[in-house]
Design an enzyme around this catalytic site. Sequence first.
Site, PDB file in Angstrom:
ATOM      1  N   CYS A 156       0.888  -1.157   0.000  1.00 10.75           N
ATOM      2  CA  CYS A 156       0.000   0.000   0.000  1.00 10.75           C
ATOM      3  C   CYS A 156       0.918   1.197   0.000  1.00 10.75           C
ATOM      4  O   CYS A 156       1.559   1.488   1.014  1.00 10.75           O
ATOM      5  CB  CYS A 156      -0.930   0.041   1.214  1.00 10.75           C
ATOM      6  SG  CYS A 156      -1.838   1.602   1.265  1.00 10.75           S
ATOM      7  N   CYS A 176      -0.542   4.139   2.534  1.00  8.17           N
ATOM      8  CA  CYS A 176      -0.630   3.979   3.989  1.00  8.17           C
ATOM      9  C   CYS A 176      -0.372   2.527   4.360  1.00  8.17           C
ATOM     10  O   CYS A 176       0.760   2.066   4.267  1.00  8.17           O
ATOM     11  CB  CYS A 176      -1.962   4.492   4.515  1.00  8.17           C
ATOM     12  SG  CYS A 176      -3.396   4.050   3.510  1.00  8.17           S
ATOM     13  N   SER A 177      -1.392   1.790   4.758  1.00 12.33           N
ATOM     14  CA  SER A 177      -1.134   0.419   5.202  1.00 12.33           C
ATOM     15  C   SER A 177      -2.331  -0.478   4.916  1.00 12.33           C
ATOM     16  O   SER A 177      -2.605  -1.398   5.663  1.00 12.33           O
ATOM     17  CB  SER A 177      -0.806   0.409   6.691  1.00 12.33           C
ATOM     18  OG  SER A 177      -1.885   0.976   7.412  1.00 12.33           O
ATOM     19  N   CYS A 178      -3.063  -0.215   3.832  1.00 10.99           N
ATOM     20  CA  CYS A 178      -4.236  -1.027   3.504  1.00 10.99           C
ATOM     21  C   CYS A 178      -3.801  -2.480   3.331  1.00 10.99           C
ATOM     22  O   CYS A 178      -2.814  -2.769   2.654  1.00 10.99           O
ATOM     23  CB  CYS A 178      -4.903  -0.507   2.240  1.00 10.99           C
ATOM     24  SG  CYS A 178      -5.474   1.198   2.417  1.00 10.99           S
TER      25      CYS A 178
HETATM   26 CO   LIG Z   1      -3.517   2.231   2.502  1.00 11.63          CO
END
Ligand SMILES: [Co+2]
Length: 197
Positions: free
Chosen positions: A92, A95-97
């Site tokens: 991602c 971000c951190s999906c």
């Molecule tokens: Co994300």
Amino acid sequence: MEARVKALETILVDKGLVDPAALDAIIDTYETKIGPRNGARVVAKAWADPAYAARLKADATAAIAELGFTGRQGEHMVAVFNDAETHHLVVCTLCSCYPWSVLGLPPVWYKSAPYRSRAVLDPRGVLAEFGLVLDPAVQVRIWDSTAEIRYLVIPQRPAGTEGWSEEALADLVTRDAMIGTGVALVPDSLRAGVALP
Ligand SMILES: [Co+2]
């Protein structure tokens, strides 16, 4: 960042918009109850059952829900299948999906700025740091997760596992293999050339 999150949480709690106990319950569920074993079961079933693999390819969200794995951060899933020509890698960049419903919470490195940028700029270099050196002929495809779509990599099934139960197959599927920073484990017994019971 931690202070900002804390400040935001305090405001939301003060306004009665979130219940701290509910937050704790959600975090505990994804930390301790839901983990990469869910994803490993999906992969093992896809290896063992061609009809399931076809459904997973066509509509991963529905096929994963067949096994009871639904919920937050797993609403729109896409399964990408590794083969002899193509290796898939998930990141991602924003971000951190991450697909919580099948892999649990993301590892710390997945959320780090170096992984998020370098997975795109130098995927082979990143893979080598994970101990995975691909044949130069194999194409690497990068999938950028978003709030809308989460990807699950279906690694290649190790040779010599024909006839294995789904349970035994699932033990070969690591979290990293389902992100694409690894491949499925090769059982020691196969490496040593020993016949399996
Ligand atoms: Co994300």
